[in-house]
Design a protein around this motif. Structure first.
Motif, PDB file in Angstrom:
ATOM      1  N   ASN A 487       0.841  -1.216   0.000  1.00  0.00           N
ATOM      2  CA  ASN A 487       0.000   0.000   0.000  1.00  0.00           C
ATOM      3  C   ASN A 487       0.864   1.250   0.000  1.00  0.00           C
ATOM      4  O   ASN A 487       0.598   2.210  -0.720  1.00  0.00           O
ATOM      5  CB  ASN A 487      -0.909   0.019   1.226  1.00  0.00           C
ATOM      6  CG  ASN A 487      -2.205  -0.745   0.978  1.00  0.00           C
ATOM      7  OD1 ASN A 487      -2.453  -1.157  -0.159  1.00  0.00           O
ATOM      8  ND2 ASN A 487      -2.987  -0.940   2.018  1.00  0.00           N
ATOM      9  N   LYS A 490       2.123   1.639  -3.314  1.00  0.00           N
ATOM     10  CA  LYS A 490       1.049   1.903  -4.274  1.00  0.00           C
ATOM     11  C   LYS A 490       0.554   3.346  -4.197  1.00  0.00           C
ATOM     12  O   LYS A 490       0.309   4.000  -5.210  1.00  0.00           O
ATOM     13  CB  LYS A 490      -0.147   0.981  -3.952  1.00  0.00           C
ATOM     14  CG  LYS A 490      -0.166  -0.275  -4.786  1.00  0.00           C
ATOM     15  CD  LYS A 490      -1.508  -1.001  -4.804  1.00  0.00           C
ATOM     16  CE  LYS A 490      -2.216  -1.182  -3.502  1.00  0.00           C
ATOM     17  NZ  LYS A 490      -3.303  -2.192  -3.559  1.00  0.00           N
ATOM     18  N   TYR A 491       0.405   3.823  -2.971  1.00  0.00           N
ATOM     19  CA  TYR A 491      -0.199   5.143  -2.790  1.00  0.00           C
ATOM     20  C   TYR A 491       0.848   6.248  -2.569  1.00  0.00           C
ATOM     21  O   TYR A 491       0.571   7.262  -1.955  1.00  0.00           O
ATOM     22  CB  TYR A 491      -1.247   5.099  -1.665  1.00  0.00           C
ATOM     23  CG  TYR A 491      -2.334   4.075  -1.970  1.00  0.00           C
ATOM     24  CD1 TYR A 491      -3.246   4.314  -3.007  1.00  0.00           C
ATOM     25  CD2 TYR A 491      -2.405   2.867  -1.300  1.00  0.00           C
ATOM     26  CE1 TYR A 491      -4.200   3.365  -3.347  1.00  0.00           C
ATOM     27  CE2 TYR A 491      -3.365   1.914  -1.631  1.00  0.00           C
ATOM     28  CZ  TYR A 491      -4.261   2.163  -2.654  1.00  0.00           C
ATOM     29  OH  TYR A 491      -5.200   1.225  -3.011  1.00  0.00           O
ATOM     30  N   ASP A 515       5.414   6.344   4.975  1.00  0.00           N
ATOM     31  CA  ASP A 515       5.705   6.731   3.598  1.00  0.00           C
ATOM     32  C   ASP A 515       5.547   8.229   3.420  1.00  0.00           C
ATOM     33  O   ASP A 515       4.992   8.902   4.288  1.00  0.00           O
ATOM     34  CB  ASP A 515       4.798   5.957   2.623  1.00  0.00           C
ATOM     35  CG  ASP A 515       3.341   6.290   2.795  1.00  0.00           C
ATOM     36  OD1 ASP A 515       2.984   7.475   2.703  1.00  0.00           O
ATOM     37  OD2 ASP A 515       2.525   5.345   3.051  1.00  0.00           O
ATOM     38  N   ARG A 534     -12.394   2.383  -0.218  1.00  0.00           N
ATOM     39  CA  ARG A 534     -11.208   2.864  -0.939  1.00  0.00           C
ATOM     40  C   ARG A 534     -11.350   4.357  -1.119  1.00  0.00           C
ATOM     41  O   ARG A 534     -12.425   4.842  -1.465  1.00  0.00           O
ATOM     42  CB  ARG A 534     -11.081   2.175  -2.299  1.00  0.00           C
ATOM     43  CG  ARG A 534     -10.677   0.720  -2.126  1.00  0.00           C
ATOM     44  CD  ARG A 534     -10.634  -0.010  -3.403  1.00  0.00           C
ATOM     45  NE  ARG A 534     -11.977  -0.300  -3.886  1.00  0.00           N
ATOM     46  CZ  ARG A 534     -12.240  -1.259  -4.761  1.00  0.00           C
ATOM     47  NH1 ARG A 534     -11.262  -1.984  -5.253  1.00  0.00           N
ATOM     48  NH2 ARG A 534     -13.458  -1.483  -5.160  1.00  0.00           N
ATOM     49  N   VAL A 535     -10.257   5.061  -0.826  1.00  0.00           N
ATOM     50  CA  VAL A 535     -10.335   6.527  -0.936  1.00  0.00           C
ATOM     51  C   VAL A 535     -10.557   6.884  -2.407  1.00  0.00           C
ATOM     52  O   VAL A 535     -11.448   7.645  -2.739  1.00  0.00           O
ATOM     53  CB  VAL A 535      -9.055   7.184  -0.376  1.00  0.00           C
ATOM     54  CG1 VAL A 535      -9.113   8.703  -0.546  1.00  0.00           C
ATOM     55  CG2 VAL A 535      -8.862   6.793   1.091  1.00  0.00           C
ATOM     56  N   SER A 540      -7.394   2.605  -7.019  1.00  0.00           N
ATOM     57  CA  SER A 540      -7.179   1.344  -6.316  1.00  0.00           C
ATOM     58  C   SER A 540      -7.407   0.163  -7.248  1.00  0.00           C
ATOM     59  O   SER A 540      -6.613  -0.766  -7.303  1.00  0.00           O
ATOM     60  CB  SER A 540      -8.113   1.268  -5.102  1.00  0.00           C
ATOM     61  OG  SER A 540      -8.238  -0.052  -4.688  1.00  0.00           O
ATOM     62  N   GLY A 545      -6.234  -3.480  -6.537  1.00  0.00           N
ATOM     63  CA  GLY A 545      -6.693  -3.610  -5.133  1.00  0.00           C
ATOM     64  C   GLY A 545      -8.153  -4.021  -5.061  1.00  0.00           C
ATOM     65  O   GLY A 545      -8.949  -3.684  -5.921  1.00  0.00           O
ATOM     66  N   THR A 546      -8.494  -4.784  -4.043  1.00  0.00           N
ATOM     67  CA  THR A 546      -9.891  -5.206  -3.864  1.00  0.00           C
ATOM     68  C   THR A 546     -10.605  -4.351  -2.813  1.00  0.00           C
ATOM     69  O   THR A 546     -11.813  -4.440  -2.646  1.00  0.00           O
ATOM     70  CB  THR A 546      -9.948  -6.665  -3.389  1.00  0.00           C
ATOM     71  OG1 THR A 546      -9.207  -6.774  -2.174  1.00  0.00           O
ATOM     72  CG2 THR A 546      -9.394  -7.609  -4.423  1.00  0.00           C
ATOM     73  N   GLY A 547      -9.815  -3.566  -2.081  1.00  0.00           N
ATOM     74  CA  GLY A 547     -10.425  -2.770  -1.002  1.00  0.00           C
ATOM     75  C   GLY A 547     -10.635  -3.603   0.252  1.00  0.00           C
ATOM     76  O   GLY A 547     -11.277  -3.186   1.206  1.00  0.00           O
ATOM     77  N   GLY A 549      -7.876  -5.475   1.627  1.00  0.00           N
ATOM     78  CA  GLY A 549      -6.559  -5.727   2.214  1.00  0.00           C
ATOM     79  C   GLY A 549      -6.448  -5.289   3.666  1.00  0.00           C
ATOM     80  O   GLY A 549      -6.096  -6.096   4.552  1.00  0.00           O
ATOM     81  N   LEU A 550      -6.787  -4.053   3.940  1.00  0.00           N
ATOM     82  CA  LEU A 550      -6.637  -3.535   5.312  1.00  0.00           C
ATOM     83  C   LEU A 550      -7.659  -4.165   6.264  1.00  0.00           C
ATOM     84  O   LEU A 550      -7.360  -4.369   7.440  1.00  0.00           O
ATOM     85  CB  LEU A 550      -6.747  -2.013   5.337  1.00  0.00           C
ATOM     86  CG  LEU A 550      -5.512  -1.258   4.807  1.00  0.00           C
ATOM     87  CD1 LEU A 550      -5.727   0.239   4.937  1.00  0.00           C
ATOM     88  CD2 LEU A 550      -4.236  -1.650   5.569  1.00  0.00           C
TER      89      LEU A 550
HETATM   90  P1  ADP Z   1      -6.792  -1.624  -1.650  1.00  0.00           P
HETATM   91  O1  ADP Z   1      -6.953  -3.003  -2.144  1.00  0.00           O
HETATM   92  O2  ADP Z   1      -7.649  -0.664  -2.333  1.00  0.00           O
HETATM   93  O3  ADP Z   1      -5.394  -1.217  -1.466  1.00  0.00           O
HETATM   94  P2  ADP Z   1      -6.765  -1.627   1.209  1.00  0.00           P
HETATM   95  O4  ADP Z   1      -7.780  -2.194   2.185  1.00  0.00           O
HETATM   96  O5  ADP Z   1      -5.434  -2.202   1.273  1.00  0.00           O
HETATM   97  O6  ADP Z   1      -7.438  -1.742  -0.194  1.00  0.00           O
HETATM   98  O7  ADP Z   1      -6.710  -0.111   1.484  1.00  0.00           O
HETATM   99  C1  ADP Z   1      -7.868   0.619   1.560  1.00  0.00           C
HETATM  100  C2  ADP Z   1      -7.670   2.053   1.101  1.00  0.00           C
HETATM  101  O8  ADP Z   1      -6.852   2.750   2.007  1.00  0.00           O
HETATM  102  C3  ADP Z   1      -6.967   2.156  -0.203  1.00  0.00           C
HETATM  103  O9  ADP Z   1      -7.865   2.080  -1.259  1.00  0.00           O
HETATM  104  C4  ADP Z   1      -6.344   3.535  -0.120  1.00  0.00           C
HETATM  105  O10 ADP Z   1      -7.227   4.517  -0.562  1.00  0.00           O
HETATM  106  C5  ADP Z   1      -6.082   3.729   1.350  1.00  0.00           C
HETATM  107  N1  ADP Z   1      -4.671   3.502   1.729  1.00  0.00           N
HETATM  108  C6  ADP Z   1      -4.132   2.362   2.266  1.00  0.00           C
HETATM  109  N2  ADP Z   1      -2.819   2.536   2.520  1.00  0.00           N
HETATM  110  C7  ADP Z   1      -2.504   3.795   2.167  1.00  0.00           C
HETATM  111  C8  ADP Z   1      -1.293   4.590   2.184  1.00  0.00           C
HETATM  112  N3  ADP Z   1      -0.148   4.080   2.621  1.00  0.00           N
HETATM  113  N4  ADP Z   1      -1.369   5.870   1.720  1.00  0.00           N
HETATM  114  C9  ADP Z   1      -2.511   6.373   1.258  1.00  0.00           C
HETATM  115  N5  ADP Z   1      -3.693   5.698   1.220  1.00  0.00           N
HETATM  116  C10 ADP Z   1      -3.683   4.422   1.644  1.00  0.00           C
END
Ligand code: ADP
Length: 592
Positions: A487, A490-491, A515, A534-535, A540, A545-547, A549-550
């Motif tokens: 992540n 990615k972001y 980061d 997902r923001v 994403s 990304g599947t949304g 992960g976290l």
């Molecule tokens: P995704 O599969 O979309 O990455 P996650 O559950 O891993 O889904 O993350 C959810 C959302 O959190 C992401 O879509 C992103 O918008 C935001 N996000 C996660 N990690 C970060 C990061 N390090 N910096 C900015 N935004 C993040």
């Protein structure tokens, strides 16, 4: 004077007075009659004596001489002999003539031949003293039935009167003493009678004021004593009943106030009867001070709820209070006779339930949406292939590649969903081992370096000064760390710096990934752990990304007894921190 005590005393006095007066008068009259009868006897006897001793066989010249010789039997009796004209010819009141002259009714009657008594006559005696006399005159007749002489005896009635007066005095004194004693006795009697009654009155008054715990002294076994015993029994029964009632009331109150459901009740006039603590909390007020119609208006409750709901058993209404959703169940309650007595409202906070419901709906919508996009792609490319594109091998290969990619995406999605479902159903088995994190993270960095370098990002890890041993499932911990590092990459844009470091706090080891990427806004930050949140959805998705992960990472951390937190400043960067407890976790999740 209104008290029984005085009434009794007066009655007692009256009774004694009447008895004494009646009996006293009777005694006095009887005594007087006896005295009079006795005196008459004496007067008659003396007259007889005079007749026999003086008149019979004697001539008139010797009457005085013989008369003086006859001693009367009683003191104070005077004897006289009168001729037929009523003139005294001999008398014991004087030694010789002149003889006293009498003027008496009895003498006149005797002149006409009748014997009679006369009394109460006042006249002077030989010593010129005014006296009250009692007299008797009887005629002495000759052979021709003509009155020859009259014997006239009389005695001083003063003695008799004095003795009667004395008796009267004694009786009056006796009456006075009796009355005095009657007052005392009456008082004592009334006191013994009214004392317990007063005590009973005081007891009843006390009881009316709520003091049931009292016992009156039973002083006798008579009716009042029995009444007192009954009163004591009643008091003890009341005490028992009251304590039972208050115990029952307390129990109900405790129950009502400790219920998680709110309870409010109104009577049939709509007045508030009770509201428990839970109801106050749910309605977010300190006190409910309103009637039924105000309550309905205040909370904008459906107008289909009435105070008198007739035969309707109950009615459910949901209304919002602040951020909460309350479910109110309106149920009428009835008297024994079946008459409506009022309404009970049971409140339930359904906020959580509603949230879960909404989440479930949102989740289904999200899954459908996530699956629809790749499915649409697969379908459209397949159709294109079938429509002839398959003939062109190059295009066909490109299309098949896209279809394969979409299938992968769906497979990832299903994999992630399955994993989450296992966490939800507590079907995850953790293979806990000791993991030395310095070593573990160095490896992670090594594996990811190539991806970072591809984006010209700097990925670094500064090992901790000591060994950091955590307890966890190696694969799952790896999944979390990789997800967070991925992540971060990615972001973040190119040339961003991603730092991994370890710190300690209380009973936790903290592994942070910092980061210098795009960051997360304040509004989005608390939601990034939600499923499918997902923001930037497009971005994403573009990155695969599947949304989820976290959301999965958070579940894994929690199943290890730890947690996952995020701090971020929009536009500057993000720090994600994994908290691992230093103590080995107690296994919470068992494979079923
Ligand atoms: P995704 O599969 O979309 O990455 P996650 O559950 O891993 O889904 O993350 C959810 C959302 O959190 C992401 O879509 C992103 O918008 C935001 N996000 C996660 N990690 C970060 C990061 N390090 N910096 C900015 N935004 C993040």
């Amino acid at each position: 004077m209104r008290s029984i005590k005085w009434k009794l005393i007066i009655m007692y006095l009256g009774l004694v007075l009447i008895v004494m007066i009646v009996s006293g008068s009777y005694i006095l009259l009887s005594l007087r009659n006896i005295e009079i009868e006795k005196s008459r006897k004496e007067l008659e006897l003396y007259a007889d004596k005079i007749n026999i001793q003086v008149i019979e066989d004697n001539d008139a010249e010797r009457f005085q001489e013989n008369l003086l010789r006859t001693g009367p039997d009683a003191v104070g009796i005077h004897g006289n002999i009168l001729d037929a004209n009523g003139d005294t010819i001999a008398s014991t009141s004087t030694l010789e003539g002149p003889y006293p002259v009498y003027n008496d009714q009895a003498i006149i009657a005797a002149m006409y031949g009748m014997s009679s008594f006369s009394s109460g006559k006042k006249s002077t005696d030989s010593f010129a003293l005014l006296k009250e006399w009692m007299s008797y005159a009887t005629p002495i007749k000759g052979e021709d039935d003509k009155v020859n002489y009259i014997i006239y005896t009389r005695l001083d009635a003063g003695d008799m009167r004095a003795s009667l007066d004395q008796t009267t005095k004694i009786i009056i004194i006796a009456v006075a003493i009796s009355l005095f004693l009657a007052v005392i006795m009456g008082y004592v009697f009334a006191q013994t009678l009214t004392g317990p009654i007063l005590a009973l009155t005081r007891g009843a008054k006390n009881m009316a004021e709520g003091n049931f715990e009292q016992s009156l002294k039973v002083r006798s076994s008579d009716e009042i004593g029995q009444l007192t015993s009954s009163f004591n029994y009643m008091a003890s029964e009341l005490t028992k009943n009251m304590s039972e009632i208050s115990k029952e009331k307390n129990r109900l109150e405790i129950l009502l106030h400790n219920m998680s459901d709110g309870v409010i009740s109104f009577n049939k006039d709509g007045e508030l009867m009770l509201a428990n603590t839970a109801a106050l909390e749910m309605l977010e007020v300190d006190k409910i001070d309103m009637d039924f119609s105000t309550f309905i208006r205040e909370y904008d409750i459906n107008s289909a709820v009435y105070l008198d709901m007739g035969n309707e058993p109950s009615k459910k209404v949901t209304f919002p209070v602040g951020k909460q959703f309350i479910n109110a169940n309106f149920t009428p309650y009835y008297s024994v006779a079946g008459q409506i007595e009022g309404l009970v409202v049971v409140l339930q906070d359904i906020t959580e339930q509603k949230k879960l419901d909404d989440m479930r709906k949102e989740f289904v919508a999200n899954v459908s949406h996530e699956l629809r996009t790749p499915l649409t792609t697969v379908k459209s490319y397949t159709e294109t292939l079938m429509d002839g594109a398959i003939e062109d091998r190059e295009i066909a290969m490109e299309f098949l590649g896209i279809i394969d990619g979409e299938a992968d995406r769906m497979a990832f999605l299903v994999r992630d969903l399955l994993q989450l479902s296992r966490f939800d159903n507590k079907q995850v088995h953790l293979d806990i081992t000791q993991i030395e994190m310095n070593e573990f993270l160095l490896l992670t960095v090594k594996q990811n370096k190539i991806h970072a370098e591809a984006k010209r990002q700097v990925l670094s890890f500064e090992p901790y000064s000591e060994n950091v041993v955590i307890y966890g499932d190696r694969d799952r911990v790896g999944q979390v760390v990789n997800n967070i590092v991925t992540n971060a990459m990615k972001y973040s844009l190119e040339q961003a710096v991603i730092k991994i470091y370890i710190s300690e706090e209380d009973s936790y080891f903290k592994i942070s990934v910092k980061d210098t990427g795009m960051g997360i806004s304040r509004e989005d930050l608390p939601r990034i752990f939600e499923r499918f949140y997902r923001v930037d959805k497009a971005r994403s998705r573009a990155m695969g990304g599947t949304g989820l992960g976290l959301a999965i990472a958070k579940e894994i951390m929690e199943s290890h007894g730890g947690r996952l937190t995020a701090e971020s400043e929009y536009g500057k960067g993000t720090v994600m921190t994994m908290w691992f407890p230093k103590e080995p976790p107690k296994p919470q999740i068992q494979e079923v």
